[in-house]
Design an enzyme around this catalytic site. Structure first.
Site, PDB file in Angstrom:
ATOM      1  N   CYS A  50       0.829  -1.212   0.000  1.00 56.11           N
ATOM      2  CA  CYS A  50       0.000   0.000   0.000  1.00 56.11           C
ATOM      3  C   CYS A  50       0.859   1.257   0.000  1.00 56.11           C
ATOM      4  O   CYS A  50       0.390   2.330  -0.384  1.00 56.11           O
ATOM      5  CB  CYS A  50      -0.934   0.003   1.205  1.00 56.11           C
ATOM      6  SG  CYS A  50      -0.088  -0.123   2.795  1.00 56.11           S
ATOM      7  N   GLN A 114       6.099  -5.598   9.199  1.00 59.28           N
ATOM      8  CA  GLN A 114       5.295  -6.272   8.173  1.00 59.28           C
ATOM      9  C   GLN A 114       6.004  -6.316   6.835  1.00 59.28           C
ATOM     10  O   GLN A 114       5.837  -7.259   6.060  1.00 59.28           O
ATOM     11  CB  GLN A 114       3.952  -5.551   8.023  1.00 59.28           C
ATOM     12  CG  GLN A 114       2.978  -6.244   7.080  1.00 59.28           C
ATOM     13  CD  GLN A 114       1.667  -5.481   6.960  1.00 59.28           C
ATOM     14  OE1 GLN A 114       1.536  -4.365   7.459  1.00 59.28           O
ATOM     15  NE2 GLN A 114       0.698  -6.083   6.318  1.00 59.28           N
ATOM     16  N   GLY A 187     -17.837   2.141  22.149  1.00 56.71           N
ATOM     17  CA  GLY A 187     -17.762   2.825  20.865  1.00 56.71           C
ATOM     18  C   GLY A 187     -17.656   1.784  19.758  1.00 56.71           C
ATOM     19  O   GLY A 187     -17.538   0.585  20.022  1.00 56.71           O
TER      20      GLY A 187
END
Length: 419
Positions: A50, A114, A187
């Site tokens: 990405c 990663q 939440g």
């Protein structure tokens, strides 16, 4: 044989540009085969995440323009976009770039690990496609070793640099093993979702998600195999919370001292770790006055994040020494490998000339020519053939004032001191 790293990354281009050239994992093999079919590309590995799309390649001179043109065509990018966003690293700079990538020093989040798995996947797929030869295989093996050394030596990844991850790591520091703890997440936004993901990764098995919209709470709970509750039901589940993380959009606190005090009584005052990452605050500040409660706010966490970013930056500075040493080691191997190729070619050409001239000389001797004259002629012809190309190149270097080549020739052909 230029070794190249050609690409676009988060350092040089916005997301909308990176999206154009992103390469799906399922397309890797085909794209590697396409690249290696180009005239000047001998080896190629594509790394596409990405945050970056990069091509590591090896081949004769001229390969850089081919790779750049391929990348431009892949994303249908304009010349202006390529000029602005694309970078090309050559030889030693390409090696240094890959080693920094492997060490997490070029990542959006400094020190993230990663990327190592992504590099290994890319290398493996390129191998399957026939894109990895002697040079790139050795290069990536060095990169993996360098990345591992940086992480083990500097521990650059030990310091969380996101609020969500810092929250979970603080909980782990307080409780140790989280697998037996119950976590209540208040939440259902992105921050709570990230916390849920990190908690599951750390082994938490008991999660409860409470939200004003019960439907949204159930939706998010389904992702983590968690229980769900509405905010109205929160007081009835508070006693279960070893850890509570709250991030809602409420303008007023949703957790007050009285329900927490009642929950502590039900828990027989077993400690509760409460984290308020909402702005405005979700947890009333007076909750921190209760015994057995550890309350952290977003400001507390951001202080830890800033400290950890500073620690990662210092670790990155220390890692630069490891990168320099690794680059030097690889370049020594690469130069030695290339010198061996040059020497093999020189010996092959010399043997071909020698065999050809010896065969010609033997025929002349068999035909009755004077052996001494034939041998002398063989020696003169062989010397001329061996010296012809170096002599031509040196005269050309002198005319063009190529001092580097003249100095190299001096070192190569300087007579040995016989004294």
């Amino acid at each position: 044989m230029p070794l190249l790293a050609t690409g676009i990354s988060h350092h040089t281009a916005p997301l909308e540009t990176r999206e154009k050239i992103a390469i799906a994992r399922t397309d890797y093999v085909q794209e590697i085969e396409t690249l290696c079919a180009l005239e000047h590309i001998e080896e190629a590995v594509i790394v596409s995440t990405c945050n970056r799309t990069e091509i590591y390649s090896n081949g004769p001179h001229g390969s850089g323009e081919q790779v750049r043109a391929w990348l431009q065509g892949k994303g249908d990018l304009s010349d202006a976009e390529m000029q602005t966003h694309c970078y090309v690293r050559e030889r030693e700079q390409a090696v240094r770039h890959l080693f920094r990538v492997a060490g997490g020093l070029e990542s959006l989040v400094l020190g993230e690990s990663q990327i190592v798995g992504q590099l290994k996947d890319s290398w493996q797929l390129a191998q399957e496609a026939g894109g990895v030869g002697k040079v790139l295989d050795r290069l990536f093996q060095h990169a993996f070793a360098t990345g591992k050394k940086i992480r083990s030596k500097t521990r650059i990844g030990d310091h969380p640099v996101s609020v969500a991850y810092t929250t979970v790591m603080l909980a782990k520091q307080i409780f140790g093993d989280l697998s037996s703890k119950t976590v209540v997440l208040v939440g259902a936004g992105e921050m709570i979702e990230l916390c849920g993901r990190h908690l599951r990764e750390k082994g938490v098995s008991s999660l409860v998600i409470a939200n004003r919209s019960l439907e949204r709470a159930r939706e998010l709970a389904g992702q983590f195999d968690a229980l769900s509750a509405s905010l109205a039901d929160l007081p009835s589940v508070l006693h279960k919370a070893d850890i509570l993380i709250s991030s809602t959009a409420s303008p007023e606190p949703v957790i007050h001292p009285a329900p927490v005090k009642a929950a502590l009584k039900q828990r027989r005052h077993q400690p509760m770790f409460l984290v308020d990452i909402a702005v405005p605050r979700d947890i009333h500040p007076d909750v921190s006055k209760l015994d057995s409660v550890y309350l952290y706010t977003i400001d507390d966490l951001q202080k830890v994040v800033k400290q950890n970013i500073s620690k990662r930056s210092k670790a990155a500075e220390a890692a630069n020494t490891d990168v320099v040493e690794a680059v030097d080691e690889f370049m020594r191997w690469l130069n030695s490998a290339r010198a061996s190729v040059y020497l093999q070619n020189m010996h092959k050409q010399a043997r071909q000339n020698s065999n050809e001239l010896v065969a010609r000389a033997l025929r002349k001797i068999e035909a009755g020519n004077d052996p001494a004259q034939v041998v002398t002629q063989l020696a003169n012809t062989l010397a001329k053939r061996i010296l012809h190309l170096p002599s031509t190149r040196l005269r050309q270097a002198a005319e063009e004032q190529d001092d580097a080549l003249l100095k190299a020739a001096y070192r190569l052909f300087e007579p040995e001191d016989e004294t």
